[in-house]
Design a protein around this motif. Structure first.
Motif, PDB file in Angstrom:
ATOM      1  N   LYS A  11       0.858  -1.204   0.000  1.00  0.00           N
ATOM      2  CA  LYS A  11       0.000   0.000   0.000  1.00  0.00           C
ATOM      3  C   LYS A  11       0.891   1.251   0.000  1.00  0.00           C
ATOM      4  CE  LYS A  11      -3.576  -2.796   2.079  1.00  0.00           C
ATOM      5  NZ  LYS A  11      -4.747  -2.914   2.949  1.00  0.00           N
ATOM      6  N   HIS A  94      -8.558  -3.166  -5.978  1.00  0.00           N
ATOM      7  CA  HIS A  94      -8.483  -3.260  -4.517  1.00  0.00           C
ATOM      8  C   HIS A  94      -9.607  -2.411  -3.904  1.00  0.00           C
ATOM      9  CE1 HIS A  94      -7.070  -2.948  -0.414  1.00  0.00           C
ATOM     10  NE2 HIS A  94      -6.326  -4.009  -0.662  1.00  0.00           N
ATOM     11  N   GLY A 172      -7.258  -4.708   7.457  1.00  0.00           N
ATOM     12  CA  GLY A 172      -6.628  -3.788   8.404  1.00  0.00           C
ATOM     13  C   GLY A 172      -7.353  -3.692   9.730  1.00  0.00           C
ATOM     14  N   SER A 212      -6.398  -9.262   7.002  1.00  0.00           N
ATOM     15  CA  SER A 212      -5.836  -9.617   8.314  1.00  0.00           C
ATOM     16  C   SER A 212      -5.254 -11.023   8.361  1.00  0.00           C
ATOM     17  CB  SER A 212      -6.877  -9.401   9.418  1.00  0.00           C
ATOM     18  OG  SER A 212      -7.244  -8.039   9.490  1.00  0.00           O
TER      19      SER A 212
HETATM   20  O1  LIG Z   1      -5.839  -5.197   1.827  1.00  0.00           O
HETATM   21  C1  LIG Z   1      -5.131  -6.153   2.079  1.00  0.00           C
HETATM   22  C2  LIG Z   1      -4.186  -6.684   1.079  1.00  0.00           C
HETATM   23  O2  LIG Z   1      -4.430  -6.146  -0.177  1.00  0.00           O
HETATM   24  C3  LIG Z   1      -5.161  -6.796   3.411  1.00  0.00           C
HETATM   25  O3  LIG Z   1      -4.641  -5.924   4.331  1.00  0.00           O
HETATM   26  P1  LIG Z   1      -4.361  -6.435   5.853  1.00  0.00           P
HETATM   27  O4  LIG Z   1      -3.592  -7.731   5.725  1.00  0.00           O
HETATM   28  O5  LIG Z   1      -3.568  -5.333   6.471  1.00  0.00           O
HETATM   29  O6  LIG Z   1      -5.701  -6.642   6.477  1.00  0.00           O
END
Ligand SMILES: O=C(CO)COP(=O)(O)O
Length: 249
Positions: A11, A94, A172, A212
């Motif tokens: 990200k 995404h 997240g 997660s």
């Molecule tokens: O959006 C994600 C991967 O593209 C997942 O994020 P997290 O693993 O931080 O929840």
């Protein structure tokens, strides 16, 4: 046999110095694995990452791209630009792009076409929000995202498509879909593909789970028959955690 894939989506994290040090740590971790390993740094760090990982088994991929080949699209990046710095795979759709940058199914279908036209591989993301899940609409939402984004394609195109189911409520938040919820949705996704393209095509497409995924839950999630890998956010920013997840296969 479907490929197992574990992709780290960094990200909007890590400047150049942080990218350099995380890649050094990844190379220290990096051994043979049972999954294809990918990382998606920000645009500005793609070339450095590609050079630094050239002789490794880690593929450097992009988080997004524009559908046009070039032109007056200030702030955007094309497929050919990505390819010119060694990138062969791009994440599209995404939920953060859909939510914060108004990316619609229609726009995503154009991006998918542009990526495939440039012989790139696409990791196509989708997933329902918490309200959809609570209302029991999660399969309808996900089914429509897949149909609207991808079902204009020929079966042949799915050689270059990877799917990523990421329930928005699990991204997240520390709250994962249970392995059973993931399996149930992945089986539904495969059935949706099979209904349109036949079982053989459906069986050949890797379907990743994202939301997660952590070192302590990856093994259980990846043990499900229709979960072919993971798209990892937060845990991909730590080399040891990321490789614990990679090695869960
Ligand atoms: O959006 C994600 C991967 O593209 C997942 O994020 P997290 O693993 O931080 O929840």
């Amino acid at each position: 046999m479907r490929k197992h894939i574990v992709a780290g989506n960094w990200k909007m994290n890590n400047d150049l110095a942080m990218t350099e040090s995380l890649i050094t740590e990844l190379k220290n971790q990096s051994q043979t694995s049972n999954a294809e390993v990918m990382i998606a740094p920000t645009f500005t760090n793609l070339w450095h990452a590609f050079e630094a990982l050239r002789s490794s088994n880690v593929e450097v991929i992009a988080q997004n791209m524009h559908f046009a080949e070039s032109g007056a699209y200030t702030g955007e990046i094309s497929a050919e630009m990505l390819k010119s710095v060694g990138v062969q795979t791009v994440i599209l759709g995404h939920s953060e792009r859909r939510a914060y940058f108004n990316e619609t199914d229609e726009l995503l279908a154009k991006k998918v076409d542009a990526a495939l036209k440039s012989n790139m591989r696409v990791i196509f993301c989708f997933g329902e929000e918490l309200a959809d899940r609570k209302a029991g609409n999660h399969e309808t939402i996900v089914g429509n995202q897949i149909k609207n984004g991808l079902f204009h394609l020929e079966a042949e195109a799915f050689k270059n498509i990877v799917l990523a189911y990421e329930p928005v409520w699990a991204i997240g938040t520390g709250e994962t879909a249970s392995p059973e919820q993931a399996q149930e949705m992945h089986a539904f996704i495969r059935e949706t593909l099979a209904n349109k393209y036949g079982q053989e095509t459906a069986n050949s497409v890797s379907i990743l789970y994202g939301g997660s995924v952590k070192p302590n839950n990856a093994k259980e999630i990846f043990s499900k028959p229709d979960v072919d890998g993971g798209l990892i956010g937060g845990a991909a920013l730590n080399a040891e955690d990321f490789y614990t997840i990679v090695n869960a296969f």
